[in-house]
Structures are given as structure tokens and as C-alpha cells.
Design a protein around this motif. Structure first.
Motif: not given
Length: 511
Positions: A348, A354, A350-351
Motif C-alpha cells: 500500500d 506514512n 499510503q502505508s
């Protein structure tokens, strides 16, 4: 002489080798069958290769399973500064830390020996109402003896029958062979203070035929420190005492559990030189071993796939062909490769964005993919990540919150997609492999459909079956063809025999 397609006809006047002629004609007609047999052989080899690939993929799934749960990462290794004092074992509930152990007393089993006698077979009771009694815990045991069955052997057998679940009775010769001294020994089967035998009593009298002999015992309870107060009390049933992290702990056996969470201490001896130190640390070597096994198996799978997916052009000017794997261009090879890599490397976005600590991809924790597609482990990077944040490392591999597909229906794209917050690379890979073999798991139920391995094997088996049918039909036609040749040449022999006879007759007339 007439020659055609390697068949020679000669010597009509002296007879033909019809068998050789028929054999060569049949051999020529068999060429298409050999071609089909070659194709069938290739299909069988493909089937074997698909089976080999399936075995490798299942092996990879097994290695992934060993990394798919938190328990596989939260394994702890223990060390003790003096292994002669105790052994230490841990389970998944253990926590890292350092502890001290001071063994002050070992657990022991209570054991009593009655006064000795010169015979183990001579009856000892001199009359009725003579008995032996004792207590183990809160249970009383009393044995009234029959004077005719009151030898040491008889008494030991009767005590075993009466209290054999808690006491072992035996007769031991503590003297010599020429001057025996037989003693009845009672040993508790329960260690520690709980197994102590108390209130031992015997009024077994003197046997008239053996004056001075009987069954006597001097009972005196041990003192408060657990020291024997009777010469008949061979060993006192004492609890083990150990000071663990400054706390005095008592156990009826030499095994200490539920003192340090997830740790079992089996004490062996008293401390000779002060308290020993116990260290509990995450078992990095065990986790690293599972990682290495997974990487090695992944590389096996990819080596096999690459070997089947590579075409090498021929360097021989006289040969227009090249060398290639039998599964070159086969969809199953590309599907397997795509499924495995997608599970491991399609993370992912976005993971990753972040991720401030660097635990969101395999590459960040030291498992790198080379240009050849093979994986390798950078030991330095991996060890640093393991030490810095084991929970984050574990979270990359393992599924900590279970599988939830959000209620997706079977056979829909989302049925095998984990919608929960945490998925885990290994759990994702295992589900992908399950699908390749037809297993569909929603977390609460499982059913089986035809996976790509099932479909590909069925297709190849279908081809083999069709080739078998073609070979069988052509063999049948070839058999009929051979039979016709035999008949035709048999007739030819008859005609030739007649011509030879006529020629001989004419020679005789015009001779």
C-alpha cells in the motif's frame, strides 16, 4: 534393381526378402505415429514440470506459514550464567529481561525404612490385630496383618495394593550377601511436603521362631526446618526453595513455573557461588532462520520459473532452432510468478508514505531483490531492524487482526482481499497460493474450486488423452495395412512360383 524410399527390389529370379520389404514399408507408415508419440512425451514432461512447480509453490507456502503469526516472532531465547544450577525454557508469553536465581533447597521425596530383619520371607506377625498404619496428606492407611502372610515381601505387596497410588513399598538388603539385613522401605510418590508420610506406626510382634525380629520403626516428625528427627526417616519430603528476583518461592517439585511469565525454571543443584543470572531475549536466530528458509525457497521457485521461461537462440549456423524450457510461454508460469511477487512487493503506497521507521517493505528491513529476481538478506540491516522494533518487523510479515473480506461473495474479486487494518505479507501470500490450488478462504468458511494448477493439469491430461486416441487409431490402421501387405506379397510369391515353373518347362523343351 529398383530403389524407392530406401526399399530395394532385386533378384526376382532367386526370390524376394518380402519380410524386410514389409518391415520397411510399415516403418515408413509409422513415422506419423512417432511424431505423435513425441508430442505426447512432451505433454507428459510438461505435466511433470507443472507438478514440480506446484510442489515448490506449496513448499514456499509452508515457509510463509512459519512467519504468518506473531507467535513465530515472539519466540524468546534464554541464557543462564551457570547451567549446572538450572535449565531455563521459555514460551511465547515470555518478556525480555534479566532475573536472578538462588536455589536454597532442592525438592525431595519422603522416604522411611523400618528396622532390619534377617529374612525377607519369614512371617513377622505373632498374633491377630497386629497392624501397620500411616498417613499421606490427609488420608489414613491401615493394614492389619494375617500372621500366616506377614513376611516383608507379603507386607510390601499388601501396602502396594492398599496405597500404591501414593506410596511405593519395597524390600532392600542393606547388609551383605552372607549377613543380610532386610528393611521395608516406604517411599512417597508425591514429592515435597505434600507427599510426606506421617504418624507411622507398627505393633508387629516378635516371631517365636526368630526371636528378636519384628517390624519396628521410630517415628518422629521432621523439625520446622525440614530436618530429619528419626534415623528411620531416610529422606524428608521437602519443598524446593529458591529466591527468584529477591522473592522466596516454594514449590513441591524442582520445577518453578508461573513465577516469571512465560519462563520455566528446572533447578538442578544448590548455588555454589551465589545467585545466577538469567537473561531472556527475543530469539533473533530462530526468526532469522525462518527468514533464510523462506528466501531460499522463494529463490528455488524463481529459479525454476526462469529456467522454463528462457529461450536461448542457437549459435550453430546449420541449426535454425534454439533451446527453451518446455513451459516457455505457458500461462501458468507467468501466473505463479505474478501472484507471488504481487503478494510480496505490491504494498500500500499510503502505508509506505506514512512509514517513518522503515518497516513497510521487505527492502527496508534488509530483504533485497537483485536484478536476477533472487532475494538476499542483508544481515546487518535485518539485525538492526529486529533489535530496534520487533513488533513493527513482525507486523510486516504477520496478520495480527485476522482475515476479514467485508462480506464479499464467493468467486468475486474481493472475496480473498483482507479489508482489516493489518494483513501481513505472509498471510497475503498464503491466500494467493491457496487460490492457485483452488482453495478459497473467507476466514469463516472454506470451499474449493478449480485453481490454475488444476486447470492446467487437466488441459495437459486432455492433450495426452487425445494423443493416446490418435496413436491407438493409427496403430489399428497400421496393423491392417501390414496385414494387407502380407497378403499381397504372399500372392506375389505364388505368381512368381508359377512363372519360375513355366520357365523351367520351356527350358526343358527348347534345351
Amino acid at each position: 534393381m529398383v530403389s524407392s524410399s530406401g526399399i530395394s527390389f532385386s533378384g526376382l529370379g532367386s526370390g524376394l526378402d518380402t519380410q524386410a520389404i514389409i518391415s520397411q514399408l510399415v516403418s515408413i507408415e509409422r513415422i506419423p505415429i512417432r511424431t505423435i508419440e513425441g508430442r505426447r512425451s512432451n505433454e507428459q514432461r510438461k505435466l511433470d514440470l507443472v507438478g514440480q512447480l506446484g510442489d515448490l509453490v506449496k513448499k514456499l507456502q509452508t515457509k510463509a506459514e512459519a512467519l504468518a503469526t506473531p507467535e513465530e516472532f515472539y519466540a524468546y531465547a534464554s541464557t543462564i550464567s551457570d547451567e549446572t544450577v538450572a535449565t531455563v525454557t521459555t514460551d511465547s508469553n515470555a518478556q525480555p529481561g534479566t532475573h536472578t536465581l538462588d536455589v536454597q533447597r532442592m525438592a525431595a521425596t519422603d522416604r522411611w525404612a523400618f528396622d532390619s530383619n534377617s529374612s525377607r520371607e519369614q512371617n513377622l506377625a505373632s498374633g491377630a490385630n497386629e497392624l501397620i498404619s500411616f498417613k499421606v496428606g490427609t488420608t489414613d492407611y491401615s493394614l492389619t496383618l494375617d500372621p500366616t502372610s506377614s513376611s516383608l515381601n507379603d507386607i510390601a505387596d499388601q501396602i502396594e495394593a492398599m496405597a500404591g497410588d501414593v506410596v511405593n513399598a519395597s524390600v532392600v538388603n542393606t547388609g551383605t550377601e552372607s549377613s543380610p539385613a532386610y528393611q521395608l522401605v516406604l517411599a512417597s510418590k508425591v514429592s515435597g511436603e505434600e507427599g510426606r508420610m506421617t504418624d507411622l506406626f507398627s505393633n508387629v510382634g516378635q516371631n517365636p521362631m526368630a526371636a528378636g525380629e519384628g517390624l519396628s520403626i521410630n517415628y518422629a516428625a521432621p523439625d520446622g526446618e525440614g530436618n530429619s528427627q528419626s534415623s528411620n526417616n531416610i529422606t524428608v519430603g521437602n519443598d524446593a526453595l529458591a529466591e527468584i528476583d529477591g522473592l522466596l518461592i516454594r514449590r513441591s517439585t524442582n520445577s518453578f513455573t508461573e513465577v516469571i511469565e512465560g519462563v520455566t525454571l528446572d533447578v538442578r543443584a544448590l548455588n555454589e557461588s551465589g545467585p545466577v543470572t538469567i537473561s531472556i531475549d527475543a530469539d533473533r536466530e530462530a526468526v532469522r532462520s525462518r527468514i533464510d528458509e523462506f528466501v531460499s525457497t522463494y529463490n528455488e521457485v524463481m529459479t525454476f520459473i526462469d529456467g522454463q521461461s528462457t529461450f536461448t537462440p542457437s549459435t550453430d549456423d546449420d541449426d535454425n532452432g534454439g533451446t527453451t524450457g518446455l513451459l516457455f510461454g505457458d500461462s501458468i508460469v507467468s501466473s505463479v510468478k505474478r501472484t507471488i511477487r504481487s503478494a510480496l512487493f505490491d504494498v500500500d503506497l499510503q502505508s509506505t508514505i506514512n512509514d517513518s521507521e522503515g518497516y513497510s517493505t521487505l527492502n527496508l528491513i534488509g530483504i533485497e531483490q537483485g536484478r536476477d529476481g533472487q532475494l538476499s538478506v542483508d544481515a546487518t540491516v535485518f539485525d538492526e531492524k529486529f533489535t530496534a522494533n520487533l513488533p513493527a518487523l513482525m507486523d510486516l510479515f504477520a496478520d495480527t487482526d485476522g482475515f476479514d473480506n467485508g462480506g464479499a461473495e464467493p468467486n468475486t474479486p474481493g472475496y480473498n482481499v483482507d479489508t482489516s487494518a493489518d494483513s501481513g505479507l505472509m498471510a497475503k501470500l498464503m491466500r494467493g497460493i491457496d487460490q492457485m490450488f483452488g482453495a478459497q478462504d473467507s476466514g469463516s468458511s472454506e470451499f474449493t474450486i478449480e485453481g490454475i494448477f488444476d486447470l492446467r493439469e487437466a488441459a495437459i491430461q486432455g492433450s495426452i488423452k487425445r494423443y493416446d486416441g490418435q496413436i491407438e487409431r493409427r496403430e489399428s490402421r497400421l496393423e491392417s495395412y501390414e496385414e494387407r501387405l502380407v497378403l499381397q506379397y504372399a500372392r506375389l510369391e505364388e505368381v512368381m512360383a508359377g512363372l519360375n515353373a513355366q520357365g523351367s518347362a520351356l527350358n526343358a523343351v527348347f534345351g
